[in-house]
Design a protein around this motif. Sequence first.
Motif, mmCIF file in Angstrom:
data_model
loop_
_atom_site.group_PDB
_atom_site.id
_atom_site.type_symbol
_atom_site.label_atom_id
_atom_site.label_comp_id
_atom_site.label_asym_id
_atom_site.label_seq_id
_atom_site.Cartn_x
_atom_site.Cartn_y
_atom_site.Cartn_z
ATOM 1 N N ARG A 1 2.927 2.604 11.159
ATOM 2 C CA ARG A 1 2.552 2.146 9.834
ATOM 3 C C ARG A 1 2.113 3.331 9.000
ATOM 4 N NH1 ARG A 1 4.375 -2.038 7.439
ATOM 5 N NH2 ARG A 1 3.439 -3.986 8.026
ATOM 6 N N ALA A 2 2.693 3.500 7.822
ATOM 7 C CA ALA A 2 2.340 4.493 6.810
ATOM 8 C C ALA A 2 2.783 5.901 7.164
ATOM 9 C CB ALA A 2 0.850 4.486 6.507
ATOM 10 N N SER A 3 3.460 6.088 8.262
ATOM 11 C CA SER A 3 3.972 7.408 8.568
ATOM 12 C C SER A 3 5.082 7.264 9.584
ATOM 13 C CB SER A 3 2.870 8.291 9.135
ATOM 14 O OG SER A 3 3.381 9.568 9.410
ATOM 15 N N GLY A 4 6.179 7.890 9.340
ATOM 16 C CA GLY A 4 7.278 7.846 10.285
ATOM 17 C C GLY A 4 7.107 8.881 11.379
ATOM 18 N N ARG A 5 7.810 8.651 12.440
ATOM 19 C CA ARG A 5 7.780 9.572 13.580
ATOM 20 C C ARG A 5 8.144 10.991 13.135
ATOM 21 N NH1 ARG A 5 8.639 7.301 18.847
ATOM 22 N NH2 ARG A 5 9.529 5.581 17.696
ATOM 23 N N ASP A 6 9.037 11.109 12.134
ATOM 24 C CA ASP A 6 9.444 12.436 11.659
ATOM 25 C C ASP A 6 8.260 13.213 11.077
ATOM 26 O OD1 ASP A 6 9.372 10.550 9.578
ATOM 27 O OD2 ASP A 6 10.864 11.619 8.393
ATOM 28 N N GLN A 7 7.362 12.553 10.356
ATOM 29 C CA GLN A 7 6.176 13.234 9.817
ATOM 30 C C GLN A 7 5.260 13.710 10.949
ATOM 31 O OE1 GLN A 7 4.046 10.932 6.914
ATOM 32 N NE2 GLN A 7 5.762 10.874 5.498
ATOM 33 N N LEU A 8 5.117 12.889 11.978
ATOM 34 C CA LEU A 8 4.241 13.254 13.094
ATOM 35 C C LEU A 8 4.827 14.417 13.881
ATOM 36 C CD1 LEU A 8 3.251 9.672 14.260
ATOM 37 C CD2 LEU A 8 2.057 11.181 12.665
ATOM 38 N N LEU A 9 6.121 14.379 14.143
ATOM 39 C CA LEU A 9 6.763 15.485 14.847
ATOM 40 C C LEU A 9 6.733 16.764 14.031
ATOM 41 C CD1 LEU A 9 9.768 13.547 16.413
ATOM 42 C CD2 LEU A 9 7.764 14.463 17.622
ATOM 43 N N ALA A 10 6.858 16.642 12.702
ATOM 44 C CA ALA A 10 6.759 17.810 11.832
ATOM 45 C C ALA A 10 5.365 18.428 11.906
ATOM 46 C CB ALA A 10 7.098 17.445 10.389
ATOM 47 N N ALA A 11 4.333 17.591 12.044
ATOM 48 C CA ALA A 11 2.966 18.107 12.180
ATOM 49 C C ALA A 11 2.826 18.915 13.465
ATOM 50 C CB ALA A 11 1.960 16.962 12.177
ATOM 51 N N LEU A 12 3.459 18.445 14.549
ATOM 52 C CA LEU A 12 3.433 19.203 15.801
ATOM 53 C C LEU A 12 4.223 20.496 15.671
ATOM 54 C CD1 LEU A 12 3.889 16.331 18.412
ATOM 55 C CD2 LEU A 12 1.805 17.652 17.938
ATOM 56 N N ASP A 13 5.362 20.451 14.981
ATOM 57 C CA ASP A 13 6.169 21.651 14.768
ATOM 58 C C ASP A 13 5.389 22.693 13.966
ATOM 59 O OD1 ASP A 13 8.250 20.493 16.134
ATOM 60 O OD2 ASP A 13 9.336 19.867 14.313
ATOM 61 N N ALA A 14 4.699 22.242 12.924
ATOM 62 C CA ALA A 14 3.918 23.158 12.084
ATOM 63 C C ALA A 14 2.791 23.785 12.869
ATOM 64 C CB ALA A 14 3.375 22.433 10.867
ATOM 65 N N ALA A 15 2.155 23.014 13.749
ATOM 66 C CA ALA A 15 1.054 23.540 14.558
ATOM 67 C C ALA A 15 1.584 24.574 15.547
ATOM 68 C CB ALA A 15 0.339 22.404 15.302
ATOM 69 N N GLY A 16 2.787 24.329 16.074
ATOM 70 C CA GLY A 16 3.380 25.274 17.016
ATOM 71 C C GLY A 16 3.832 26.564 16.365
ATOM 72 N N ALA A 17 4.036 26.530 15.062
ATOM 73 C CA ALA A 17 4.486 27.715 14.335
ATOM 74 C C ALA A 17 3.352 28.687 14.069
ATOM 75 C CB ALA A 17 5.132 27.303 13.007
ATOM 76 N N MET B 1 0.852 -1.188 0.000
ATOM 77 C CA MET B 1 0.000 0.000 0.000
ATOM 78 C C MET B 1 0.884 1.232 0.000
ATOM 79 S SD MET B 1 -2.867 -1.152 2.749
ATOM 80 C CE MET B 1 -4.372 -0.694 1.932
ATOM 81 N N VAL B 2 0.396 2.305 -0.630
ATOM 82 C CA VAL B 2 1.041 3.602 -0.564
ATOM 83 C C VAL B 2 0.059 4.509 0.177
ATOM 84 C CG1 VAL B 2 0.211 4.378 -2.834
ATOM 85 C CG2 VAL B 2 2.251 5.404 -1.845
ATOM 86 N N SER B 3 0.584 5.309 1.100
ATOM 87 C CA SER B 3 -0.277 6.106 1.970
ATOM 88 C C SER B 3 -0.005 7.595 1.811
ATOM 89 C CB SER B 3 -0.029 5.703 3.425
ATOM 90 O OG SER B 3 -0.814 6.472 4.296
ATOM 91 N N PHE B 4 -1.095 8.357 1.762
ATOM 92 C CA PHE B 4 -1.045 9.821 1.815
ATOM 93 C C PHE B 4 -1.432 10.189 3.240
ATOM 94 C CE2 PHE B 4 -2.194 8.537 -2.458
ATOM 95 C CZ PHE B 4 -1.242 9.196 -3.207
ATOM 96 N N ASN B 5 -0.572 10.926 3.942
ATOM 97 C CA ASN B 5 -0.755 11.207 5.369
ATOM 98 C C ASN B 5 -1.027 12.689 5.598
ATOM 99 O OD1 ASN B 5 0.001 8.459 5.855
ATOM 100 N ND2 ASN B 5 2.110 9.070 5.508
ATOM 101 N N TYR B 6 -2.097 12.978 6.336
ATOM 102 C CA TYR B 6 -2.573 14.348 6.535
ATOM 103 C C TYR B 6 -2.722 14.675 8.017
ATOM 104 C CZ TYR B 6 -3.953 13.986 1.623
ATOM 105 O OH TYR B 6 -3.947 13.827 0.264
ATOM 106 N N ALA B 7 -2.826 15.982 8.296
ATOM 107 C CA ALA B 7 -3.119 16.472 9.646
ATOM 108 C C ALA B 7 -4.051 17.666 9.542
ATOM 109 C CB ALA B 7 -1.839 16.876 10.367
ATOM 110 N N ALA B 8 -4.905 17.808 10.562
ATOM 111 C CA ALA B 8 -5.805 18.960 10.670
ATOM 112 C C ALA B 8 -5.682 19.531 12.079
ATOM 113 C CB ALA B 8 -7.250 18.547 10.406
ATOM 114 N N PRO B 9 -5.846 20.846 12.226
ATOM 115 C CA PRO B 9 -5.817 21.434 13.568
ATOM 116 C C PRO B 9 -7.079 21.064 14.342
ATOM 117 C CG PRO B 9 -6.336 23.100 11.923
ATOM 118 C CD PRO B 9 -6.030 21.841 11.175
ATOM 119 N N ALA B 10 -6.954 20.986 15.661
ATOM 120 C CA ALA B 10 -8.081 20.589 16.506
ATOM 121 C C ALA B 10 -9.277 21.516 16.341
ATOM 122 C CB ALA B 10 -7.647 20.545 17.969
#
Length: 179
Positions: A162-178, A121-130
């Motif tokens: 699965r389908a997303s590395g820790r780096d993508q998740l931490l980047a999502a937190l960094d972007a939210a903090g910015a 499988m290939v995964s597209f990984n997204y984030a949304a603000p609360a």
Amino acid sequence: MGWTVETDAVTHCPTCGAELGDRETSDGVRPHCAACDLTIYRNPVPMARATVVDGDDLLLVRLGVGEDAGKWALPGGRIEGGEPPRAGAARELEEETGLSVAPADLELLGDGFLDFGAATMVSFNYAAPADAASGTAAAGSDAAAARFFSRAELRDLDAPFRASGRDQLLAALDAAGAD
């Protein structure tokens, strides 16, 4: 024209039902139906995943079924035919966590690749603000649990994602903090 399948165990043509043989292609040997001249390709199945970011926390689900049961991951699953990846990610987020977001509120984190041996499988990984999410976070669909993880918990979580590395998740937190 070729068909795409997600397993190596194809023995009969999905179009006419005849037994498959092999055909040499520029990409190597592929299953082939001599009866209707159909070549079969094994390509990854598209999936979409999404998380909700709330300050320094983000939402993960504990997988409840399949070979990855018990592992934490972004909520998500297969994209349905004709469904854009963002819409699939929003649908899967709601099915697995009870939180609803508009597809337009999802920002792309990156992509990932899963190899299950017979299927890929290939995964597209997204984030949304609360503040873009509505509902109450709770495990649904095939999730065993749903909860928010802090940056520290995420770093200490001893599990593959699965389908997303820790780096993508931490980047999502960094972007939210910015913001």
